[in-house]
Design an enzyme around this catalytic site. Structure first.
Site, PDB file in Angstrom:
ATOM      1  N   GLY A 141       2.516   0.800 -26.136  1.00 38.27           N
ATOM      2  CA  GLY A 141       3.058  -0.451 -26.691  1.00 38.27           C
ATOM      3  C   GLY A 141       2.002  -1.250 -27.429  1.00 38.27           C
ATOM      4  O   GLY A 141       1.784  -2.424 -27.150  1.00 38.27           O
ATOM      5  N   SER A 183       0.053  -9.224 -14.807  1.00 36.09           N
ATOM      6  CA  SER A 183       0.231 -10.611 -15.275  1.00 36.09           C
ATOM      7  C   SER A 183       0.040 -11.564 -14.103  1.00 36.09           C
ATOM      8  O   SER A 183       0.146 -11.152 -12.938  1.00 36.09           O
ATOM      9  CB  SER A 183       1.657 -10.723 -15.817  1.00 36.09           C
ATOM     10  OG  SER A 183       2.068 -12.067 -15.893  1.00 36.09           O
ATOM     11  N   TYR A 189      10.963  -9.546 -14.124  1.00 34.31           N
ATOM     12  CA  TYR A 189       9.670  -9.276 -14.764  1.00 34.31           C
ATOM     13  C   TYR A 189       8.546  -9.362 -13.723  1.00 34.31           C
ATOM     14  O   TYR A 189       7.706  -8.467 -13.617  1.00 34.31           O
ATOM     15  CB  TYR A 189       9.443 -10.283 -15.894  1.00 34.31           C
ATOM     16  CG  TYR A 189       8.058 -10.230 -16.510  1.00 34.31           C
ATOM     17  CD1 TYR A 189       7.695  -9.174 -17.342  1.00 34.31           C
ATOM     18  CD2 TYR A 189       7.118 -11.235 -16.273  1.00 34.31           C
ATOM     19  CE1 TYR A 189       6.426  -9.121 -17.918  1.00 34.31           C
ATOM     20  CE2 TYR A 189       5.857 -11.194 -16.842  1.00 34.31           C
ATOM     21  CZ  TYR A 189       5.512 -10.136 -17.663  1.00 34.31           C
ATOM     22  OH  TYR A 189       4.263 -10.081 -18.222  1.00 34.31           O
TER      23      TYR A 189
HETATM   24  N1  LIG Z   1       2.094 -12.372 -23.937  1.00 36.91           N
HETATM   25  C1  LIG Z   1       1.660 -12.883 -22.782  1.00 36.91           C
HETATM   26  O1  LIG Z   1       1.395 -14.094 -22.646  1.00 36.91           O
HETATM   27  C2  LIG Z   1       1.435 -11.972 -21.586  1.00 36.91           C
HETATM   28  C3  LIG Z   1       0.938 -12.535 -20.405  1.00 36.91           C
HETATM   29  C4  LIG Z   1       0.684 -11.703 -19.313  1.00 36.91           C
HETATM   30  C5  LIG Z   1       0.913 -10.351 -19.415  1.00 36.91           C
HETATM   31  N2  LIG Z   1       1.402  -9.828 -20.572  1.00 36.91           N
HETATM   32  C6  LIG Z   1       1.628  -8.378 -20.617  1.00 36.91           C
HETATM   33  O2  LIG Z   1       0.888  -7.818 -21.693  1.00 36.91           O
HETATM   34  C7  LIG Z   1       1.571  -6.685 -22.209  1.00 36.91           C
HETATM   35  C8  LIG Z   1       1.765  -6.835 -23.720  1.00 36.91           C
HETATM   36  O3  LIG Z   1       2.496  -8.026 -23.966  1.00 36.91           O
HETATM   37  P1  LIG Z   1       2.703  -8.584 -25.458  1.00 36.91           P
HETATM   38  O4  LIG Z   1       3.176  -9.985 -25.326  1.00 36.91           O
HETATM   39  O5  LIG Z   1       1.501  -8.298 -26.271  1.00 36.91           O
HETATM   40  O6  LIG Z   1       3.940  -7.656 -25.946  1.00 36.91           O
HETATM   41  P2  LIG Z   1       4.731  -7.654 -27.313  1.00 36.91           P
HETATM   42  O7  LIG Z   1       4.087  -8.545 -28.332  1.00 36.91           O
HETATM   43  O8  LIG Z   1       6.179  -7.865 -26.991  1.00 36.91           O
HETATM   44  O9  LIG Z   1       4.535  -6.139 -27.812  1.00 36.91           O
HETATM   45  C9  LIG Z   1       5.186  -5.088 -27.185  1.00 36.91           C
HETATM   46  C10 LIG Z   1       4.738  -3.780 -27.816  1.00 36.91           C
HETATM   47  O10 LIG Z   1       5.357  -2.704 -27.109  1.00 36.91           O
HETATM   48  C11 LIG Z   1       6.102  -1.885 -28.025  1.00 36.91           C
HETATM   49  N3  LIG Z   1       7.250  -1.373 -27.282  1.00 36.91           N
HETATM   50  C12 LIG Z   1       8.311  -2.060 -26.788  1.00 36.91           C
HETATM   51  N4  LIG Z   1       9.138  -1.234 -26.121  1.00 36.91           N
HETATM   52  C13 LIG Z   1       8.566   0.020 -26.185  1.00 36.91           C
HETATM   53  C14 LIG Z   1       8.918   1.296 -25.652  1.00 36.91           C
HETATM   54  N5  LIG Z   1      10.041   1.469 -24.953  1.00 36.91           N
HETATM   55  N6  LIG Z   1       8.095   2.357 -25.872  1.00 36.91           N
HETATM   56  C15 LIG Z   1       6.953   2.192 -26.602  1.00 36.91           C
HETATM   57  N7  LIG Z   1       6.562   1.009 -27.118  1.00 36.91           N
HETATM   58  C16 LIG Z   1       7.360  -0.073 -26.907  1.00 36.91           C
HETATM   59  C17 LIG Z   1       6.454  -2.818 -29.185  1.00 36.91           C
HETATM   60  O11 LIG Z   1       6.693  -2.124 -30.379  1.00 36.91           O
HETATM   61  P3  LIG Z   1       8.214  -1.628 -30.775  1.00 36.91           P
HETATM   62  O12 LIG Z   1       9.114  -2.788 -30.527  1.00 36.91           O
HETATM   63  O13 LIG Z   1       8.123  -1.189 -32.195  1.00 36.91           O
HETATM   64  O14 LIG Z   1       8.491  -0.489 -29.848  1.00 36.91           O
HETATM   65  C18 LIG Z   1       5.153  -3.629 -29.263  1.00 36.91           C
HETATM   66  O15 LIG Z   1       4.154  -2.903 -29.932  1.00 36.91           O
HETATM   67  C19 LIG Z   1       2.885  -6.586 -21.420  1.00 36.91           C
HETATM   68  O16 LIG Z   1       2.741  -5.673 -20.357  1.00 36.91           O
HETATM   69  C20 LIG Z   1       3.067  -7.994 -20.884  1.00 36.91           C
HETATM   70  O17 LIG Z   1       3.850  -8.023 -19.727  1.00 36.91           O
HETATM   71  C21 LIG Z   1       1.677 -10.604 -21.657  1.00 36.91           C
END
Ligand SMILES: NC(=O)c1ccc[n+]([C@@H]2O[C@H](COP(=O)([O-])OP(=O)(O)OC[C@H]3O[C@@H](n4cnc5c(N)ncnc54)[C@H](OP(=O)(O)O)[C@@H]3O)[C@@H](O)[C@H]2O)c1
Length: 264
Positions: free
Chosen positions: A14, A141, A154
Site C-alpha cells: 500500500g 497506530s 479499525y
Molecule cells: N494517516 C494517519 O494519520 C495514520 C495514523 C496511524 C496509522 N496509520 C496507518 O498507516 C498506514 C498508511 O496509512 P495512510 O494514511 O498513508 O494510507 P492511505 O493514504 O489511505 O494510502 C493507502 C495506500 O494503500 C493502497 N491500497 C489500498 N487498498 C489496497 C489493497 N487492497 N491492496 C494493495 N494496496 C492497497 C492505496 O492505493 P490504491 O487505492 O491504489 O490501492 C494507497 O497507496 C495504514 O496502515 C494506517 O492505518 C495512518
C-alpha cells in the site's frame, strides 16, 4: 550512525501514496531496492516514477496487486521474488458507529488490515530465517492501544497487529530476523489534511490550521502538530538496518507523544 541498506530488497504494501510512499522513498534513499505497491497500476507506476525522479540511482519496482486477497499476494510474490525487508503498511480506516458495523465490515477490516500482513509474513519469513537476516515491520497506530470510539473495527485490527508482531517475532527467535510494530500517530496524509480542514475550515494557512486541529481535536499530542510521513519512514529505515538488530517483538512509537502512557 550511518545506515546503508545497499543490497537489501524491500516491499512496502500500500505504498502508492501517503505513509507507505514516504517509507518506500526513505528506504530507497538509504540504498534499498524497493517494491512499491497499490491496486491501481497507473498510480503505482506514477509513485515509483516519483521516487526515481527524486533519486535517479534508486531501484524501484512498481507492482500493482490487491493484497487483501490471497491471489493478489501470490501474484505479487511471483513478481517480487525474495525480500530482506517487509513493511506491512497497507491499512484502511473510516468512521462508523460501532453498533452499525456488520459482520461483513468486521471481516473486511480484518482481511485488509491483518490478514494481508499475516499472508506476506508467512510467505517471506521462512526465506529470511534461512538466510539469517530479515526485517519485518507492521504499521500499527495509536488506535492499537487507545480504541477510537468512531472506528472500533479499525482499532481492533491495529491491536491485532501488535499480537501478530509478537507472535512472529517469537517464531523467528535466534535467526537474525526481527519483527516489530511501528505505532504511527496522527500523520499529515492527504486524507488527514482533508479531515482536519473539514473540522477547522479552509481560511487559515495550513501550518496554523493543523495546529488548531491538534489543539482542539488531538490535545494529547506532545509535538502539537501532525507527524510528517517521512518521520515514520525514518523509523522504518532504522528498524530495517543492521544497527537495529536487538530490537524485536515490540512496538515502537512514532506518535508525537500522543499516547498518554510510558509503555505502548
Ligand atoms: N494517516 C494517519 O494519520 C495514520 C495514523 C496511524 C496509522 N496509520 C496507518 O498507516 C498506514 C498508511 O496509512 P495512510 O494514511 O498513508 O494510507 P492511505 O493514504 O489511505 O494510502 C493507502 C495506500 O494503500 C493502497 N491500497 C489500498 N487498498 C489496497 C489493497 N487492497 N491492496 C494493495 N494496496 C492497497 C492505496 O492505493 P490504491 O487505492 O491504489 O490501492 C494507497 O497507496 C495504514 O496502515 C494506517 O492505518 C495512518
Amino acid at each position: 550512525m550511518r545506515i546503508d541498506l545497499t543490497g537489501r530488497r524491500a516491499l512496502v504494501s500500500g505504498s502508492s501514496q501517503g505513509i507507505g510512499l514516504a517509507i518506500a522513498t526513505e528506504l530507497a534513499r538509504s540504498g534499498a531496492a524497493v517494491v512499491v505497491n497499490g491496486r491501481d497500476q497507473a498510480k503505482t507506476e506514477q509513485a515509483a516514477a516519483g521516487i526515481t525522479k527524486e533519486l535517479p540511482d534508486a531501484v524501484v519496482v512498481p507492482i500493482a496487486a490487491d493484497l487483501a486477497s490471497a491471489e493478489g499476494a501470490e501474484s505479487l510474490q511471483a513478481e517480487a521474488g525474495e525480500l530482506d525487508i517487509l513493511v506491512n503498511n497497507l491499512g484502511i480506516f473510516g468512521a462508523k458507529p460501532v453498533l452499525e458495523i456488520d459482520d461483513d465490515e468486521w471481516r473486511r477490516y480484518f482481511e485488509v488490515n491483518v490478514l494481508s500482513a499475516v499472508r506476506l509474513i508467512r510467505m517471506y519469513l521462512p526465506g529470511m530465517m534461512e538466510r539469517g537476516f530479515g526485517r519485518v515491520m507492521n504499521i500499527a497506530s495509536d488506535s492499537a492501544v487507545v480504541t477510537p470510539l468512531e472506528m472500533v473495527h479499525y482499532g481492533m485490527t491495529k491491536t491485532a497487529l501488535l499480537a501478530v508482531t509478537r507472535g512472529y517475532a517469537k517464531a523467528a527467535a535466534g535467526t537474525g530476523v526481527t519483527v516489530n510494530s511501528v505505532m504511527a500517530g496522527p500523520t499529515h496524509t492527504p486524507g488527514v489534511e482533508d479531515f482536519a480542514r473539514e473540522l477547522v475550515g479552509d481560511d487559515l494557512p495550513w501550518d496554523e490550521a493543523q495546529r488548531q486541529f491538534m489543539r482542539e481535536h488531538r490535545p494529547y499530542s506532545l509535538i502539537q502538530r501532525l507527524i510528517e510521513p517521512t518521520e515514520i519512514g525514518n523509523m522504518v529505515v532504522y528498524l530495517s538496518s543492521e544497527q537495529a538488530s536487538a530490537t524485536t517483538g515490540g512496538a515502537v512509537r512514532v506518535d508525537g507523544g500522543y499516547i498518554d502512557s510510558i509503555l505502548p
